[in-house]
Write a protein that holds these residues in place. Structure first.
Motif, mmCIF file in Angstrom:
data_model
loop_
_atom_site.group_PDB
_atom_site.id
_atom_site.type_symbol
_atom_site.label_atom_id
_atom_site.label_comp_id
_atom_site.label_asym_id
_atom_site.label_seq_id
_atom_site.Cartn_x
_atom_site.Cartn_y
_atom_site.Cartn_z
ATOM 1 N N TYR A 181 0.828 -1.192 0.000
ATOM 2 C CA TYR A 181 0.000 0.000 0.000
ATOM 3 C C TYR A 181 0.875 1.259 0.000
ATOM 4 C CZ TYR A 181 -3.837 -3.183 0.960
ATOM 5 O OH TYR A 181 -4.762 -4.194 0.855
ATOM 6 N N PRO A 182 0.303 2.410 -0.377
ATOM 7 C CA PRO A 182 1.080 3.653 -0.344
ATOM 8 C C PRO A 182 1.738 3.860 1.018
ATOM 9 C CG PRO A 182 -1.003 4.015 -1.466
ATOM 10 C CD PRO A 182 -1.059 2.622 -0.913
ATOM 11 N N GLY A 183 3.003 4.230 0.988
ATOM 12 C CA GLY A 183 3.747 4.443 2.218
ATOM 13 C C GLY A 183 4.462 3.225 2.750
ATOM 14 N N ALA A 184 4.308 2.089 2.099
ATOM 15 C CA ALA A 184 5.014 0.893 2.563
ATOM 16 C C ALA A 184 6.517 1.125 2.507
ATOM 17 C CB ALA A 184 4.639 -0.310 1.702
ATOM 18 N N PRO A 185 7.244 0.789 3.576
ATOM 19 C CA PRO A 185 8.689 1.022 3.595
ATOM 20 C C PRO A 185 9.442 -0.076 2.866
ATOM 21 C CG PRO A 185 8.021 0.031 5.651
ATOM 22 C CD PRO A 185 6.758 0.242 4.858
ATOM 23 N N ASP A 186 10.717 0.164 2.634
ATOM 24 C CA ASP A 186 11.609 -0.864 2.127
ATOM 25 C C ASP A 186 11.623 -2.026 3.125
ATOM 26 O OD1 ASP A 186 14.143 -2.341 1.701
ATOM 27 O OD2 ASP A 186 14.528 -0.772 0.220
ATOM 28 N N ASP A 246 0.809 -4.749 -11.703
ATOM 29 C CA ASP A 246 0.965 -3.337 -12.071
ATOM 30 C C ASP A 246 2.313 -3.209 -12.754
ATOM 31 O OD1 ASP A 246 -1.367 -1.968 -10.803
ATOM 32 O OD2 ASP A 246 -0.487 -2.740 -8.953
ATOM 33 N N ASP A 247 2.572 -2.072 -13.376
ATOM 34 C CA ASP A 247 3.938 -1.784 -13.791
ATOM 35 C C ASP A 247 4.811 -1.729 -12.534
ATOM 36 O OD1 ASP A 247 3.079 -1.532 -16.450
ATOM 37 O OD2 ASP A 247 2.807 0.634 -16.273
ATOM 38 N N TRP A 248 5.930 -2.427 -12.536
ATOM 39 C CA TRP A 248 6.874 -2.389 -11.407
ATOM 40 C C TRP A 248 7.842 -1.248 -11.677
ATOM 41 C CZ3 TRP A 248 3.946 -5.679 -9.227
ATOM 42 C CH2 TRP A 248 4.312 -6.477 -8.147
ATOM 43 N N THR A 249 7.888 -0.270 -10.772
ATOM 44 C CA THR A 249 8.703 0.922 -10.989
ATOM 45 C C THR A 249 9.620 1.179 -9.798
ATOM 46 O OG1 THR A 249 7.162 2.494 -9.965
ATOM 47 C CG2 THR A 249 6.764 1.922 -12.296
ATOM 48 N N THR A 276 4.292 5.985 -4.037
ATOM 49 C CA THR A 276 3.193 6.464 -4.872
ATOM 50 C C THR A 276 1.907 6.522 -4.048
ATOM 51 O OG1 THR A 276 2.372 4.311 -5.668
ATOM 52 C CG2 THR A 276 4.298 5.266 -6.799
ATOM 53 N N ASN A 277 0.842 6.952 -4.680
ATOM 54 C CA ASN A 277 -0.472 7.026 -4.034
ATOM 55 C C ASN A 277 -1.355 5.838 -4.383
ATOM 56 O OD1 ASN A 277 0.014 9.572 -2.781
ATOM 57 N ND2 ASN A 277 -0.376 10.593 -4.747
ATOM 58 N N GLU A 278 -0.797 4.812 -4.999
ATOM 59 C CA GLU A 278 -1.565 3.648 -5.422
ATOM 60 C C GLU A 278 -0.953 2.368 -4.856
ATOM 61 O OE1 GLU A 278 -4.348 3.714 -7.147
ATOM 62 O OE2 GLU A 278 -4.312 5.897 -7.445
ATOM 63 N N PRO A 279 -1.787 1.363 -4.575
ATOM 64 C CA PRO A 279 -1.224 0.083 -4.152
ATOM 65 C C PRO A 279 -0.474 -0.588 -5.293
ATOM 66 C CG PRO A 279 -3.578 -0.137 -4.517
ATOM 67 C CD PRO A 279 -3.257 1.327 -4.638
ATOM 68 N N ARG A 280 0.608 -1.259 -4.960
ATOM 69 C CA ARG A 280 1.338 -2.072 -5.934
ATOM 70 C C ARG A 280 0.946 -3.522 -5.689
ATOM 71 N NH1 ARG A 280 6.617 -4.880 -4.853
ATOM 72 N NH2 ARG A 280 4.915 -6.258 -4.271
ATOM 73 N N VAL A 281 0.313 -4.114 -6.701
ATOM 74 C CA VAL A 281 -0.309 -5.425 -6.534
ATOM 75 C C VAL A 281 0.477 -6.475 -7.312
ATOM 76 C CG1 VAL A 281 -2.458 -6.745 -6.671
ATOM 77 C CG2 VAL A 281 -2.533 -4.247 -6.394
ATOM 78 N N GLY A 282 0.773 -7.575 -6.651
ATOM 79 C CA GLY A 282 1.460 -8.681 -7.302
ATOM 80 C C GLY A 282 0.990 -10.012 -6.752
#
Length: 246
Positions: free
Chosen positions: A101-106, A136-139, A194-200
């Motif tokens: 989710y947005p704000g997830a740390p390393d 999603d696109d992985w960036t 980012t402001n969007e979840p990265r889904v995998g």
């Protein structure tokens, strides 16, 4: 189905990006279903969240949560990569949704279990491997997986918490790509700014002689077993040693 250069990259670097492997319409349906499952588990209070502020989430046992996942985990080229690393009889260890989710740390670098629990020097051949599905696109900005090339050959070492490695790379790519990762590679998710979840999705595999993360033959419904292809039955553990069908 792997080319010789692809095999060489897995041997040398310990990871391989299969770019744009999954059709975009399938990728979109997988993403929609994944987010719906994640939201449903949060609403019931039974979600598996981790990292700071519960900013990452897993959904487990995907083979039992829709035919689209049953079909996905049998993708031929992905399975060819797993067979190259783990043998033709390799087994599915777990298949999960992975949301940052947005704000997830390393999350830091790690090697996969059970390698992380073995004495050193660890075996110089793969025991487990992961397939990381880009829904999603992985960036660089949304948490693309980091890997340290060649680190699967560091049989005595493990990545140190808080240390930055100059040879660490983020593996970026378009949605529909699948990253194959030798479980001994130093790897981990990066921060999502980012402001969007990265889904995998994470399709985790092991050699058939190892105990998988999930006991699929106890968890998967009779309906799924009844329609399972020979390939899916093998992945679920029907042919594993030891198995529960003797």
């Amino acid at each position: 189905m792997l080319t010789e250069p692809e095999k060489d990259q897995l041997d040398e670097d310990g990871f391989l990006l299969l770019e744009s492997l999954i059709p975009l319409d399938t990728t979109a349906r997988l993403r929609e279903r994944s987010l719906a499952l994640a939201a449903a588990e949060r609403e019931t209070g039974k979600s598996h969240t981790y990292l700071a502020n519960e900013s990452a989430q897993r959904v487990w046992n995907l083979v039992d949560k829709g035919e689209i996942f049953e079909e996905a985990i049998q993708e031929p080229k992905m399975l060819a990569a797993m067979a190259y690393l783990l043998g033709d009889d390799c087994t599915l260890s777990s298949f999960t949704v992975n949301v940052l989710y947005p704000g997830a740390p390393d999350a830091g670098l790690h090697i996969d279990y059970p390698l992380s629990g073995l004495p050193t020097p660890r075996p110089n051949f793969p025991l487990v491997a992961n397939s990381v599905w880009f829904l999603d696109d992985w960036t660089l900005e949304n948490g693309a997986t980091s890997c340290v090339p060649g680190s699967h050959r560091r049989l005595e070492a493990v990545p140190e918490s808080g240390v930055e490695y100059t040879d660490e790379l983020q593996i970026c790519g378009p949605r529909g790509s699948v990253l194959i990762v030798n479980g001994a590679i130093w790897h981990g998710s990066s921060r999502n700014i980012t402001n969007e979840p990265r889904v995998g999705l994470l399709g985790f595999f092991c050699r058939s002689i190892l105990k998988p993360q999930q006991a699929h033959l106890k968890l998967v419904s009779d309906e799924v077993i009844a329609r399972a292809t020979p390939t899916l039955k093998r992945l679920l553990g029907f042919d594993s040693l030891p198995n529960m069908n003797a």
